[in-house]
Write a protein that holds these residues in place. Structure first.
Motif, PDB file in Angstrom:
ATOM      1  N   UNK A 176       0.841  -1.194   0.000  1.00 27.21           N
ATOM      2  CA  UNK A 176       0.000   0.000   0.000  1.00 27.21           C
ATOM      3  C   UNK A 176       0.883   1.253   0.000  1.00 27.21           C
ATOM      4  N   UNK A 177       0.956   1.989  -1.108  1.00 30.91           N
ATOM      5  CA  UNK A 177       1.850   3.168  -1.166  1.00 30.91           C
ATOM      6  C   UNK A 177       1.451   4.272  -0.197  1.00 30.91           C
ATOM      7  N   UNK A 178       0.173   4.359   0.184  1.00 29.80           N
ATOM      8  CA  UNK A 178      -0.238   5.402   1.134  1.00 29.80           C
ATOM      9  C   UNK A 178       0.344   5.136   2.508  1.00 29.80           C
ATOM     10  N   UNK A 179       0.431   3.866   2.892  1.00 22.32           N
ATOM     11  CA  UNK A 179       1.033   3.515   4.176  1.00 22.32           C
ATOM     12  C   UNK A 179       2.523   3.829   4.163  1.00 22.32           C
ATOM     13  N   UNK A 180       3.183   3.506   3.079  1.00 21.81           N
ATOM     14  CA  UNK A 180       4.622   3.776   2.969  1.00 21.81           C
ATOM     15  C   UNK A 180       4.914   5.271   3.038  1.00 21.81           C
ATOM     16  N   UNK A 181       4.071   6.089   2.401  1.00 17.25           N
ATOM     17  CA  UNK A 181       4.278   7.539   2.441  1.00 17.25           C
ATOM     18  C   UNK A 181       3.989   8.097   3.830  1.00 17.25           C
ATOM     19  N   UNK A 182       2.966   7.526   4.506  1.00 13.54           N
ATOM     20  CA  UNK A 182       2.660   7.961   5.869  1.00 13.54           C
ATOM     21  C   UNK A 182       3.829   7.679   6.805  1.00 13.54           C
ATOM     22  N   UNK A 183       4.491   6.542   6.604  1.00 16.01           N
ATOM     23  CA  UNK A 183       5.648   6.207   7.433  1.00 16.01           C
ATOM     24  C   UNK A 183       6.743   7.258   7.270  1.00 16.01           C
ATOM     25  N   UNK A 184       7.028   7.630   6.032  1.00 17.15           N
ATOM     26  CA  UNK A 184       8.074   8.638   5.793  1.00 17.15           C
ATOM     27  C   UNK A 184       7.720   9.972   6.452  1.00 17.15           C
ATOM     28  N   UNK A 185       6.483  10.382   6.322  1.00 18.03           N
ATOM     29  CA  UNK A 185       6.077  11.694   6.820  1.00 18.03           C
ATOM     30  C   UNK A 185       6.042  11.766   8.344  1.00 18.03           C
ATOM     31  N   UNK A 186       5.570  10.688   8.979  1.00 16.92           N
ATOM     32  CA  UNK A 186       5.342  10.756  10.418  1.00 16.92           C
ATOM     33  C   UNK A 186       6.610  10.652  11.244  1.00 16.92           C
ATOM     34  N   UNK A 187       7.705  10.183  10.659  1.00 18.38           N
ATOM     35  CA  UNK A 187       8.953  10.110  11.433  1.00 18.38           C
ATOM     36  C   UNK A 187       9.845  11.321  11.189  1.00 18.38           C
ATOM     37  N   UNK A 188       9.346  12.296  10.464  1.00 21.77           N
ATOM     38  CA  UNK A 188      10.145  13.503  10.244  1.00 21.77           C
ATOM     39  C   UNK A 188      10.386  14.274  11.542  1.00 21.77           C
ATOM     40  N   UNK A 189       9.566  14.003  12.555  1.00 23.51           N
ATOM     41  CA  UNK A 189       9.776  14.671  13.839  1.00 23.51           C
ATOM     42  C   UNK A 189      11.044  14.178  14.526  1.00 23.51           C
ATOM     43  N   UNK A 190      11.586  13.052  14.068  1.00 19.25           N
ATOM     44  CA  UNK A 190      12.754  12.472  14.737  1.00 19.25           C
ATOM     45  C   UNK A 190      14.017  13.269  14.443  1.00 19.25           C
ATOM     46  N   UNK A 191      14.201  13.680  13.188  1.00 18.68           N
ATOM     47  CA  UNK A 191      15.449  14.344  12.830  1.00 18.68           C
ATOM     48  C   UNK A 191      15.211  15.423  11.786  1.00 18.68           C
ATOM     49  N   UNK A 192      15.886  16.552  11.959  1.00 18.70           N
ATOM     50  CA  UNK A 192      15.845  17.647  10.990  1.00 18.70           C
ATOM     51  C   UNK A 192      16.453  17.184   9.671  1.00 18.70           C
ATOM     52  N   UNK A 193      15.744  17.459   8.573  1.00 14.27           N
ATOM     53  CA  UNK A 193      16.238  17.111   7.244  1.00 14.27           C
ATOM     54  C   UNK A 193      15.912  18.287   6.334  1.00 14.27           C
ATOM     55  N   UNK A 194      16.880  19.174   6.148  1.00 17.77           N
ATOM     56  CA  UNK A 194      16.635  20.407   5.388  1.00 17.77           C
ATOM     57  C   UNK A 194      17.523  20.522   4.156  1.00 17.77           C
ATOM     58  N   UNK A 195      18.179  19.428   3.789  1.00 13.99           N
ATOM     59  CA  UNK A 195      19.045  19.463   2.610  1.00 13.99           C
ATOM     60  C   UNK A 195      20.468  19.888   2.902  1.00 13.99           C
ATOM     61  N   UNK A 196      20.720  20.400   4.106  1.00 13.63           N
ATOM     62  CA  UNK A 196      22.075  20.806   4.466  1.00 13.63           C
ATOM     63  C   UNK A 196      22.827  19.616   5.055  1.00 13.63           C
ATOM     64  N   UNK A 197      24.155  19.735   5.129  1.00 12.73           N
ATOM     65  CA  UNK A 197      24.984  18.681   5.692  1.00 12.73           C
ATOM     66  C   UNK A 197      25.026  18.802   7.212  1.00 12.73           C
ATOM     67  N   UNK A 198      25.071  17.653   7.882  1.00 15.37           N
ATOM     68  CA  UNK A 198      25.131  17.648   9.345  1.00 15.37           C
ATOM     69  C   UNK A 198      26.371  18.395   9.840  1.00 15.37           C
TER      70      UNK A 198
END
Length: 451
Positions: free
Chosen positions: A409-431
């Motif tokens: 189910x692609x909707x479940x897979x996309x929900x997984x990606x979106x909901x864990x964004x609270x774990x780590x900042x991902x803004x395209x810059x290098x750590x």
């Protein structure tokens, strides 16, 4: 220790293999060596060859058995006191258990001390003793006076606590640096850095609400390994080819953990179910034990010759901790992940995978799972459409069947990606760039000037 011309001197602890992997093996500190003069406090088990190419190994930590024991007592007592709403009922249950049960007398005494209202005073005395003895523990005479003290920490970490104590005592700016997504569960540090550099929003809220850090003292900088995950992009076909896996059919990844769970029993059940046809006949299960070794609770050791449908994944890297670039290949090659509430479930969700969290164990570990599932960092799994939680062995194989269906189910897979964004900042810059900005901000707030 004076600053080297225009470069501020940064003293940083590299005291376990996970820190070494995420800061040294990934090249993060090497990328910043032209901007900062790094000095390292290391533990005796850390190889120093690569560190000496980046900076100077200033001292080796020598905490001592007595200080370690005292620190451990303070950590446990502080945890019992801070998390009374959760640990209170459980502690009462433990306290009333029979004397012949396999339970720690020390912990029973600490529970009693908390019930008598002595926890704050005892913790304060213990922290005072640790502060008064910290100079010798971190070989303070060899460290000089750096401009900034950085302590990577899991919050239950004597060396990080001691390095911060040492810096606070000398009125040097100090930073706790988050090293894993499970830092904020039920841990209580015995020292307090002036600043906390965090992975993402979830950690920010825990540091703010539970540990009382002011918003101005919290810096969200993301995670070195998540940056690598973003850079390594493979199709499922390419990932499977690189791991010599079948191009067709379902593949599941079983990520081992450190929590008490009989992983071998679960693997036996998976292999038997595939043979019997209750799981797909072409299903292959990859078993990746935790880098610290097979979890306690298993009745036997893993043996590849026991299985037809289970394959062991061997690690790679200069330490027991695999290099982060292994995991995107693994995650991109599989249809779903099984784990005993490991933080690898979050990293799997980041790759759009459904996750089965198993949290049960009969006998003496049964009570552990009663409260371990309530850890604050594990709430990211609760009531999510991409996650199946299994708290009863009878639900295990049906749970595997469910996540195999969810993976389609692609909707479940996309929900997984979106909901864990609270774990780590991902803004395209290098750590490394975010970490450098964090250092610069703290140094400027401390009015650092080139020497």
């Amino acid at each position: 220790m004076k600053n080297s011309g225009s470069r501020p001197v940064v003293l940083i602890a590299i005291h376990n293999e996970l820190i070494y992997r995420d800061l040294v093996s990934t090249g993060v500190l090497a990328a910043l060596a032209h901007r900062f003069d790094f000095r390292f406090l290391v533990s005796v088990n850390i190889a120093t060859t690569e560190l000496e190419k980046i900076g100077t190994v200033a001292a080796v930590f020598a905490g001592g058995v007595l200080r370690s024991s005292l620190w451990n007592i303070i950590v446990i007592l502080g945890s019992i006191h801070l998390w009374r709403p959760i640990t209170g009922p459980l502690a009462k249950e433990y306290f009333n258990r029979k004397k012949d049960d396999n339970y720690s007398l020390m912990l029973r005494c600490l529970v009693l001390a908390d019930r008598l209202g002595l926890a704050p005073a005892l913790c304060a005395v213990g922290r005072w003793i640790l502060m008064e003895t910290v100079t010798r523990a971190v070989n303070g005479k060899r460290l000089g006076r750096p401009d900034l003290v950085v302590a990577p920490t899991g919050l239950r970490d004597l060396i990080a606590d001691d390095l911060v104590r040492w810096g606070v005592r000398r009125k040097i700016p100090t930073i706790f640096l988050q090293i894993n997504s499970d830092v904020f569960n039920m841990k209580v540090p015995t020292s307090r850095a002036a600043y906390f550099a965090l992975w993402g929003d979830q950690s920010w809220y825990m540091a703010r609400l539970v540990y009382g850090y002011a918003t101005s003292r919290l810096k969200i900088i993301g995670s070195a390994r998540f940056d690598i995950y973003d850079r390594v992009r493979l199709s499922r076909a390419d990932a499977r080819r690189s791991l010599d896996l079948p191009a067709d059919g379902a593949v599941m990844l079983f990520c081992g953990g450190t929590a008490p769970f009989d992983e071998i029993r679960a693997l036996d059940q998976l292999d038997a179910a595939i043979k019997a046809g209750s799981l797909p006949k072409d299903l292959l299960v990859l078993y990746k034990p935790h880098p610290k070794g097979q979890a306690k609770g298993a009745t036997v050791e893993f043996g590849a010759d026991r299985y037809e449908h289970i394959r062991l994944v061997t690690g790679r890297g200069p330490t027991n901790w695999d290099l982060p670039d292994l995991y995107p290949v693994l995650f991109n090659s599989v249809n779903g992940v099984i784990s005993p509430y490991s933080t690898m479930g979050v990293e799997a969700a980041l790759h759009g995978l459904p996750v089965l969290c198993v949290g049960y164990h009969p006998g003496r570990f049964e009570r552990y799972w009663k409260w371990a599932r309530e850890f604050t960092h594990l709430q990211v799994y609760r009531d999510k459409i991409w996650c199946v939680t299994c708290h009863d062995e009878r639900e295990f194989l049906p749970g595997v069947q469910k996540i195999l269906q969810m993976s389609l189910d692609p909707t479940i897979c996309e929900a997984a990606r979106n909901e864990v964004r609270v774990i780590s900042l991902r803004d395209g810059k290098m750590y490394a760039d975010r970490l450098a900005c964090c250092f610069d901000e703290v140094l400027s707030e401390g009015n650092w000037r080139p020497g």
